[in-house]
Design a protein around this motif. Sequence first.
Motif, PDB file in Angstrom:
ATOM      1  N   LYS A  32      -3.519  -1.247   7.060  1.00  0.00           N
ATOM      2  CA  LYS A  32      -3.406  -1.230   5.606  1.00  0.00           C
ATOM      3  C   LYS A  32      -4.651  -0.656   4.926  1.00  0.00           C
ATOM      4  O   LYS A  32      -4.584  -0.232   3.782  1.00  0.00           O
ATOM      5  CB  LYS A  32      -3.195  -2.651   5.073  1.00  0.00           C
ATOM      6  N   GLY A  33      -5.765  -0.669   5.648  1.00  0.00           N
ATOM      7  CA  GLY A  33      -7.043  -0.375   5.018  1.00  0.00           C
ATOM      8  C   GLY A  33      -7.647   0.978   5.309  1.00  0.00           C
ATOM      9  O   GLY A  33      -8.674   1.322   4.721  1.00  0.00           O
ATOM     10  N   PHE A  34      -7.025   1.761   6.206  1.00  0.00           N
ATOM     11  CA  PHE A  34      -7.580   3.082   6.522  1.00  0.00           C
ATOM     12  C   PHE A  34      -6.520   4.138   6.302  1.00  0.00           C
ATOM     13  O   PHE A  34      -5.381   3.986   6.740  1.00  0.00           O
ATOM     14  CB  PHE A  34      -8.068   3.136   7.969  1.00  0.00           C
ATOM     15  N   HIS A  35      -6.917   5.220   5.623  1.00  0.00           N
ATOM     16  CA  HIS A  35      -5.971   6.283   5.316  1.00  0.00           C
ATOM     17  C   HIS A  35      -6.141   7.418   6.316  1.00  0.00           C
ATOM     18  O   HIS A  35      -7.179   8.089   6.332  1.00  0.00           O
ATOM     19  CB  HIS A  35      -6.204   6.814   3.901  1.00  0.00           C
ATOM     20  N   VAL A  95       0.133   8.122  -5.646  1.00  0.00           N
ATOM     21  CA  VAL A  95       0.838   6.846  -5.790  1.00  0.00           C
ATOM     22  C   VAL A  95       1.728   6.566  -4.574  1.00  0.00           C
ATOM     23  O   VAL A  95       1.838   5.421  -4.127  1.00  0.00           O
ATOM     24  CB  VAL A  95       1.653   6.825  -7.098  1.00  0.00           C
ATOM     25  N   ALA A  96       2.348   7.602  -4.023  1.00  0.00           N
ATOM     26  CA  ALA A  96       3.222   7.398  -2.859  1.00  0.00           C
ATOM     27  C   ALA A  96       2.458   6.771  -1.698  1.00  0.00           C
ATOM     28  O   ALA A  96       2.987   5.913  -0.971  1.00  0.00           O
ATOM     29  CB  ALA A  96       3.854   8.717  -2.426  1.00  0.00           C
ATOM     30  N   SER A  97       1.207   7.172  -1.514  1.00  0.00           N
ATOM     31  CA  SER A  97       0.417   6.625  -0.412  1.00  0.00           C
ATOM     32  C   SER A  97       0.119   5.144  -0.620  1.00  0.00           C
ATOM     33  O   SER A  97      -0.152   4.417   0.342  1.00  0.00           O
ATOM     34  CB  SER A  97      -0.897   7.392  -0.254  1.00  0.00           C
ATOM     35  N   MET A  98       0.164   4.698  -1.868  1.00  0.00           N
ATOM     36  CA  MET A  98      -0.053   3.284  -2.168  1.00  0.00           C
ATOM     37  C   MET A  98       1.215   2.466  -1.953  1.00  0.00           C
ATOM     38  O   MET A  98       1.151   1.307  -1.534  1.00  0.00           O
ATOM     39  CB  MET A  98      -0.523   3.128  -3.621  1.00  0.00           C
ATOM     40  N   LEU A  99       2.364   3.062  -2.218  1.00  0.00           N
ATOM     41  CA  LEU A  99       3.618   2.304  -2.245  1.00  0.00           C
ATOM     42  C   LEU A  99       4.174   1.986  -0.862  1.00  0.00           C
ATOM     43  O   LEU A  99       4.890   0.994  -0.696  1.00  0.00           O
ATOM     44  CB  LEU A  99       4.670   3.089  -3.032  1.00  0.00           C
ATOM     45  N   TYR A 100       3.850   2.824   0.124  1.00  0.00           N
ATOM     46  CA  TYR A 100       4.498   2.700   1.434  1.00  0.00           C
ATOM     47  C   TYR A 100       3.487   2.338   2.518  1.00  0.00           C
ATOM     48  O   TYR A 100       2.481   3.026   2.709  1.00  0.00           O
ATOM     49  CB  TYR A 100       5.194   4.011   1.811  1.00  0.00           C
ATOM     50  N   LEU A 101       3.793   1.289   3.256  1.00  0.00           N
ATOM     51  CA  LEU A 101       2.940   0.873   4.364  1.00  0.00           C
ATOM     52  C   LEU A 101       2.943   1.894   5.497  1.00  0.00           C
ATOM     53  O   LEU A 101       1.975   1.987   6.255  1.00  0.00           O
ATOM     54  CB  LEU A 101       3.407  -0.487   4.899  1.00  0.00           C
ATOM     55  N   ASP A 102       4.027   2.645   5.630  1.00  0.00           N
ATOM     56  CA  ASP A 102       4.143   3.618   6.726  1.00  0.00           C
ATOM     57  C   ASP A 102       3.811   5.029   6.282  1.00  0.00           C
ATOM     58  O   ASP A 102       4.114   5.984   7.003  1.00  0.00           O
ATOM     59  CB  ASP A 102       5.542   3.572   7.329  1.00  0.00           C
ATOM     60  N   TYR A 103       3.165   5.193   5.132  1.00  0.00           N
ATOM     61  CA  TYR A 103       2.833   6.522   4.633  1.00  0.00           C
ATOM     62  C   TYR A 103       1.897   7.225   5.624  1.00  0.00           C
ATOM     63  O   TYR A 103       0.813   6.743   5.930  1.00  0.00           O
ATOM     64  CB  TYR A 103       2.161   6.418   3.267  1.00  0.00           C
ATOM     65  N   SER A 104       2.353   8.379   6.149  1.00  0.00           N
ATOM     66  CA  SER A 104       1.582   9.184   7.114  1.00  0.00           C
ATOM     67  C   SER A 104       1.212   8.395   8.365  1.00  0.00           C
ATOM     68  O   SER A 104       0.191   8.671   9.003  1.00  0.00           O
ATOM     69  CB  SER A 104       0.303   9.739   6.468  1.00  0.00           C
ATOM     70  N   ARG A 105       2.028   7.413   8.710  1.00  0.00           N
ATOM     71  CA  ARG A 105       1.759   6.625   9.915  1.00  0.00           C
ATOM     72  C   ARG A 105       2.954   6.682  10.869  1.00  0.00           C
ATOM     73  O   ARG A 105       4.097   6.718  10.436  1.00  0.00           O
ATOM     74  CB  ARG A 105       1.462   5.169   9.557  1.00  0.00           C
ATOM     75  N   MET A 115       5.159   5.089  14.218  1.00  0.00           N
ATOM     76  CA  MET A 115       5.584   3.762  14.658  1.00  0.00           C
ATOM     77  C   MET A 115       4.446   3.093  15.421  1.00  0.00           C
ATOM     78  O   MET A 115       3.766   3.714  16.234  1.00  0.00           O
ATOM     79  CB  MET A 115       6.822   3.873  15.540  1.00  0.00           C
ATOM     80  N   GLY A 116       4.232   1.823  15.120  1.00  0.00           N
ATOM     81  CA  GLY A 116       3.163   1.084  15.768  1.00  0.00           C
ATOM     82  C   GLY A 116       1.852   1.128  15.022  1.00  0.00           C
ATOM     83  O   GLY A 116       0.933   0.363  15.328  1.00  0.00           O
ATOM     84  N   GLU A 117       1.762   2.032  14.018  1.00  0.00           N
ATOM     85  CA  GLU A 117       0.536   2.155  13.240  1.00  0.00           C
ATOM     86  C   GLU A 117       0.630   1.434  11.899  1.00  0.00           C
ATOM     87  O   GLU A 117      -0.297   1.500  11.090  1.00  0.00           O
ATOM     88  CB  GLU A 117       0.214   3.637  12.991  1.00  0.00           C
ATOM     89  N   TRP A 118       1.755   0.765  11.676  1.00  0.00           N
ATOM     90  CA  TRP A 118       1.903  -0.008  10.451  1.00  0.00           C
ATOM     91  C   TRP A 118       2.713  -1.258  10.743  1.00  0.00           C
ATOM     92  O   TRP A 118       3.423  -1.336  11.749  1.00  0.00           O
ATOM     93  CB  TRP A 118       2.573   0.819   9.355  1.00  0.00           C
ATOM     94  N   GLY A 152      10.372  -4.831   5.169  1.00  0.00           N
ATOM     95  CA  GLY A 152      10.448  -3.456   4.685  1.00  0.00           C
ATOM     96  C   GLY A 152       9.136  -2.712   4.809  1.00  0.00           C
ATOM     97  O   GLY A 152       8.117  -3.259   5.265  1.00  0.00           O
ATOM     98  N   ASN A 153       9.151  -1.443   4.363  1.00  0.00           N
ATOM     99  CA  ASN A 153       7.945  -0.608   4.451  1.00  0.00           C
ATOM    100  C   ASN A 153       7.202  -0.508   3.126  1.00  0.00           C
ATOM    101  O   ASN A 153       6.259   0.279   3.001  1.00  0.00           O
ATOM    102  CB  ASN A 153       8.315   0.791   4.946  1.00  0.00           C
ATOM    103  N   GLU A 154       7.609  -1.294   2.148  1.00  0.00           N
ATOM    104  CA  GLU A 154       6.949  -1.250   0.847  1.00  0.00           C
ATOM    105  C   GLU A 154       5.654  -2.081   0.891  1.00  0.00           C
ATOM    106  O   GLU A 154       5.635  -3.188   1.447  1.00  0.00           O
ATOM    107  CB  GLU A 154       7.852  -1.800  -0.253  1.00  0.00           C
ATOM    108  N   ASN A 155       4.618  -1.558   0.276  1.00  0.00           N
ATOM    109  CA  ASN A 155       3.376  -2.311   0.139  1.00  0.00           C
ATOM    110  C   ASN A 155       3.508  -3.183  -1.109  1.00  0.00           C
ATOM    111  O   ASN A 155       3.260  -2.746  -2.229  1.00  0.00           O
ATOM    112  CB  ASN A 155       2.181  -1.365   0.020  1.00  0.00           C
ATOM    113  N   LEU A 156       3.939  -4.407  -0.925  1.00  0.00           N
ATOM    114  CA  LEU A 156       4.257  -5.284  -2.055  1.00  0.00           C
ATOM    115  C   LEU A 156       3.032  -5.584  -2.899  1.00  0.00           C
ATOM    116  O   LEU A 156       3.139  -5.754  -4.120  1.00  0.00           O
ATOM    117  CB  LEU A 156       4.890  -6.576  -1.537  1.00  0.00           C
TER     118      LEU A 156
END
Length: 636
Positions: free
Chosen positions: A275-278, A318-328, A330-333, A340-344
């Motif tokens: 969650k903490g590294f882009h 904003v998209a990178s904030m909304l999704y836990l799996d953004y640019s990740r 499987m296994g990286e989120w 779900g994959n939303e960053n609540l």
Amino acid sequence: MPNPVEVHSLLSEFDVNLFKAGRHYKLYEKFGSRELMVNGVKGVYFAVWAPNAQTVSVIGNFNGWNPHSHLLNGRWDSSGIWEGFIPGLANGEVYKYHIHANTGERLEKADPFALHAEIPPRSASIVATTYYDWIDSEWMFNRREHNALDRPMSVYEMHLGSWMRDPKEPERFLSYREIADRLVPYMQEMGYTHVEFMPVMEHPYYPSWGYQITGYFAASSRYGGPQDLMYLIESLHQSNIGVILDWVPSHFPGDAQGLYNFDGTHLYEHADPRKGFHPDWQSYIFNYGRSEVKSFLISNAFFWLDRYHVDGLRVDAVASMLYLDYSRKMGEWEPNELGGNENLEAVAFLKEFNEAISKYFPQVQTIAEESTSWTGVSRATFHGGLGFGMKWMMGWMHDTLSYFKEDPINRSYHQDKLTFATVYGFTENFMLPLSHDEVVYGKQSLVYKMPGDEWQKFANLRALYLFMYTFLGTKLLFMGGEFGQTSEWNVNQSLDWHLLQFKPHAGMKKFVAKLNAVYCSHPALYEKAFSPEGFFWIEHEDRANSVFVYCRRGHDLENDIVVILNLTPVVRKGFRVGVPHLGKWKMVLNSDDMIYNGSGVGVKKEITAEKIFWMNQEQSISLDLPPLSGIILKRG
């Protein structure tokens, strides 16, 4: 022995409780450094949040950067705030915080709330003030009207360091004040309603374009001090031009002096790297679930709207904030608590951010750069939305550029790329962007995306701009596009202003200025920009001719606008077009006019509609359609 740091606080118990609850939106009035007089003695008050520090001291030239000299006082309330008053210091003092962390690390950090900073690569903070004797009261009183959703908004996106430089000193940045002297008359000449500055907040790496911020409250010292930026904004306001800032709450860099690992722990960033590294930007993501971080970020948004009189914030990535799996992969989120994959936590933060701004700054706009199909980005939070005023229409941008890149002989097979946007175009309040991202990294300049020889490239681009300005939504064009910059944007040099000596470029500049004038003076083009009542197709299936016809409508049907696009190089003589009303129709703008370096194919300035049913309209007109062109008609 340590020098005296007097116990003094600007933070009440109520302030601290609000901060810890994530509800303090004006931390810039309490944290950081500020010149004060305490008990008749001048000095500087410091306050910083570092809950996992053993000690925090202020270091600078005034004490030889000695970490043992001026130790701040830890508050008694377990808030993690360190503060104190150092006599004898004043505005202009250079400093950092020395943090002795519980981990044993010794860190030297810039002040997260500093109002000014050294010019990179130096990285210390500077004691400063944001006091300014503003003279833009007329704009501030009326800016709700300027920023309203039923008013025209034509935005000139620009990067301060590479917009213009002195040809005699091409390596030197213009100052905020020098930019003001050049930008204000240029904006007036071109007719834009707003300017959008790519991030002005302090950033150590210039080629990051400002999107890797270390000083969220400090205007970049590359161009001057806080009051110099205020002068630039004030000058724009005095000419009735609004100012939008790019704002980056999505990530920050790992530079040693910045927010990362601030007190030896993951204080501002999420500790879990999932969650903490882009991965895209090799940077760190704010912990949106931490109350103090929410207070920091929303206070930062308030700061620019309050102290700098900014009229809007365009929120980056904003998209990178909304999704836990953004640019990740499987296994990286990790899924959220609902699977779900939303960053609540990020969703809740964005809603709170927009609700707070709507409450305290109802006259400004927030605009989301959001590239997915997330529902309700620009809908009110009480209707389940995120609460933004507008959203960038990335789908329109990709489809439109893809269409115009096609050789005209192939465009009949790609008709849907120009029409599809109206299928979903009123689900959000969309802004149509042709931004900096489209003219870098090998994507070519806008004019060189166009097919054909030089004349055709410029004709295509004029037609594209006319389509953008007369389509739904609001408008944004990146600097250089208005005169047909031929090279990709290079952050390390000025735009190629010398191109204006050549007719195609001078003609393009005149055309964009005219487009802005037409857009701002015809209510049908903006009053219902976000409503299906403001747009309807008259002809969108003429694949054989690649001709499009549509109507724009405002509150008064007498002001209807008809737009005709002929997107082939073929002149279409006596072409019949359906129109929504009988009577006379007048030419407002023809992108093929010779004054814009067009071919000058003759089009009547006034045409009378006949009672001939055509294109599902009860009446129609006959006219010659110029090649690769757009025409705007209004009722006579």
